[in-house]
Write a protein that holds these residues in place. Structure first.
Motif, PDB file in Angstrom:
ATOM      1  N   LEU B  24      10.383  -8.756  -8.341  1.00 39.94           N
ATOM      2  CA  LEU B  24       9.433  -7.650  -8.115  1.00 39.94           C
ATOM      3  C   LEU B  24       8.090  -8.195  -7.619  1.00 39.94           C
ATOM      4  N   PHE B  25       7.631  -9.285  -8.218  1.00 39.23           N
ATOM      5  CA  PHE B  25       6.362  -9.891  -7.820  1.00 39.23           C
ATOM      6  C   PHE B  25       6.445 -10.386  -6.372  1.00 39.23           C
ATOM      7  N   GLN B  26       7.552 -11.064  -6.053  1.00 38.84           N
ATOM      8  CA  GLN B  26       7.700 -11.620  -4.698  1.00 38.84           C
ATOM      9  C   GLN B  26       7.780 -10.510  -3.655  1.00 38.84           C
ATOM     10  N   LYS B  27       8.521  -9.467  -3.981  1.00 41.84           N
ATOM     11  CA  LYS B  27       8.685  -8.327  -3.067  1.00 41.84           C
ATOM     12  C   LYS B  27       7.317  -7.708  -2.738  1.00 41.84           C
ATOM     13  N   ASN B  28       6.430  -7.705  -3.733  1.00 42.95           N
ATOM     14  CA  ASN B  28       5.117  -7.084  -3.553  1.00 42.95           C
ATOM     15  C   ASN B  28       4.015  -8.096  -3.230  1.00 42.95           C
ATOM     16  N   GLY B  29       4.419  -9.350  -3.033  1.00 38.10           N
ATOM     17  CA  GLY B  29       3.443 -10.376  -2.673  1.00 38.10           C
ATOM     18  C   GLY B  29       2.371 -10.604  -3.732  1.00 38.10           C
ATOM     19  N   ILE B  30       2.773 -10.599  -4.986  1.00 32.15           N
ATOM     20  CA  ILE B  30       1.812 -10.769  -6.086  1.00 32.15           C
ATOM     21  C   ILE B  30       1.900 -12.190  -6.632  1.00 32.15           C
ATOM     22  N   PHE B  31       0.754 -12.865  -6.694  1.00 30.54           N
ATOM     23  CA  PHE B  31       0.709 -14.170  -7.363  1.00 30.54           C
ATOM     24  C   PHE B  31       0.419 -13.915  -8.842  1.00 30.54           C
TER      25      PHE B  31
END
Lengths: 217, 217
Positions: B24-31
């Motif tokens: 989910l984080f990667q899909k939304n580009g969240i570090f």
């Protein structure tokens, strides 16, 4: 569901062994404190100062609990006190069985006061009885004044609160009155001492109070 | 034996959910950083200073983990950042499922950086993946210089070490060189920053480095 049941069994087994430890301590007239705090609050430093103060007055033995290393046992051994190191190898708290095993290395017939220094952890050790007479929790002024509210179980289960590093109060964001108020809100029966291992302030008061708990008073 | 098996299953289940979080984080580009330390090392203060520095530059959200109270979430909310409080009710660490549940309250499509502030505990959170990009461990100078040796798992699993409260070095028994040496002995890949939330020293360096990790660089 299975996890809860097994956790209950683990705690039940721990309580049984803690009771065996307690009977051994009572039979030999040993007063036992379980010293708990966050990592770096000064458990070992307080122990060193207490040992220096009580040297020749009370026969003391120490059980050191650490996740890794025997650094603390080395520090205590320098003061000429019998010390046994327990390394939990990743374990986050001491259990009664570990203490029971350590006791086989201590001449319990010649001890008035046993200090068990637990793993530095303000959460997990709160739930594990080791057979001690009382838990003593250390809170460092550098940790701020809100910790009793945020980690209530430890303060609820302790009989004594030692507020350590009082020499640093001028430099940190900690209101001593607020810290005491928060602690007593969680546990109104807490006996509170204030100490500094750097200046020595409060060490005689705490040490003499502790000495008064032993049969050697 | 049964306990070991069940513990393995618990960790396996946690890893599965952590992986869902990570996707989910990667899909939304969240570090995502998982901020860990002893109680009172300054996690929340460092977060406050970091939020102030990155305000208007990076879209940040915060998940606060505490054993009890929402005091930390209240502090962070004052800075106008979306924050969700997880109260573990005695639990000694965050788990991936708790974070997954918290995420339903965060508008992930509009976040560049997520900070998860874990429960104050230098032992247990080391073993639980939350799906973060990296663990950031804080060590306060007031805790002394031996903590990496005594609590190695946390330093081994972290990517960044922040040595906080450097303004207190003149007053405490902590050799910064020794602390760094001990940390790098456990984990030679640690990136080390030195900060003081009181003077602000080191906050820009750390914050800009963190900003460089987000897609908003």
């Amino acid at each position: 569901m299975a996890v809860v049941t097994i956790e209950r069994k683990v705690l039940q087994k721990n309580d049984e062994i803690a009771q065996q430890n307690r009977e051994l301590f009572q039979k030999n007239g040993i007063f036992v404190i379980n010293l708990v705090s966050s990592p770096g609050s000064g458990k070992t430093s307080l122990l060193e100062r207490t040992l220096e103060h009580l040297k020749g007055k009370v026969r003391i033995a120490v059980v050191e609990g650490d996740v890794q290393t025997d650094l603390d046992a080395q520090r205590v051994a320098k003061l000429g006190v019998p010390v046994v190191q327990i390394v939990t190898n990743g374990g986050c708290h001491l259990e009664a069985k570990l203490v029971q095993d350590a006791l086989s290395n201590i001449d319990v017939a010649n001890v008035d006061l046993l200090v068990i220094e637990n793993v530095g952890n303000l959460v997990c050790p709160a739930g594990y009885d080791l057979g001690e007479s009382m838990k003593v929790v250390i809170a460092s002024t550098t940790e701020g004044d809100d910790k009793p509210l945020k980690y209530p179980a430890m303060f609820r289960n302790a009989s004594v609160l030692i507020i350590n590093k009082t020499d640093l109060v001028p430099y940190v964001n900690c209101n001593l009155g607020e810290l005491k108020k928060n602690a007593l809100q969680i546990n109104a029966n807490l006996r509170v001492f204030e100490t500094s291992c750097t200046t020595g302030a409060g060490i005689p008061e705490w040490s003499e109070w502790l000495r008064g708990k032993t049969k050697r008073t």
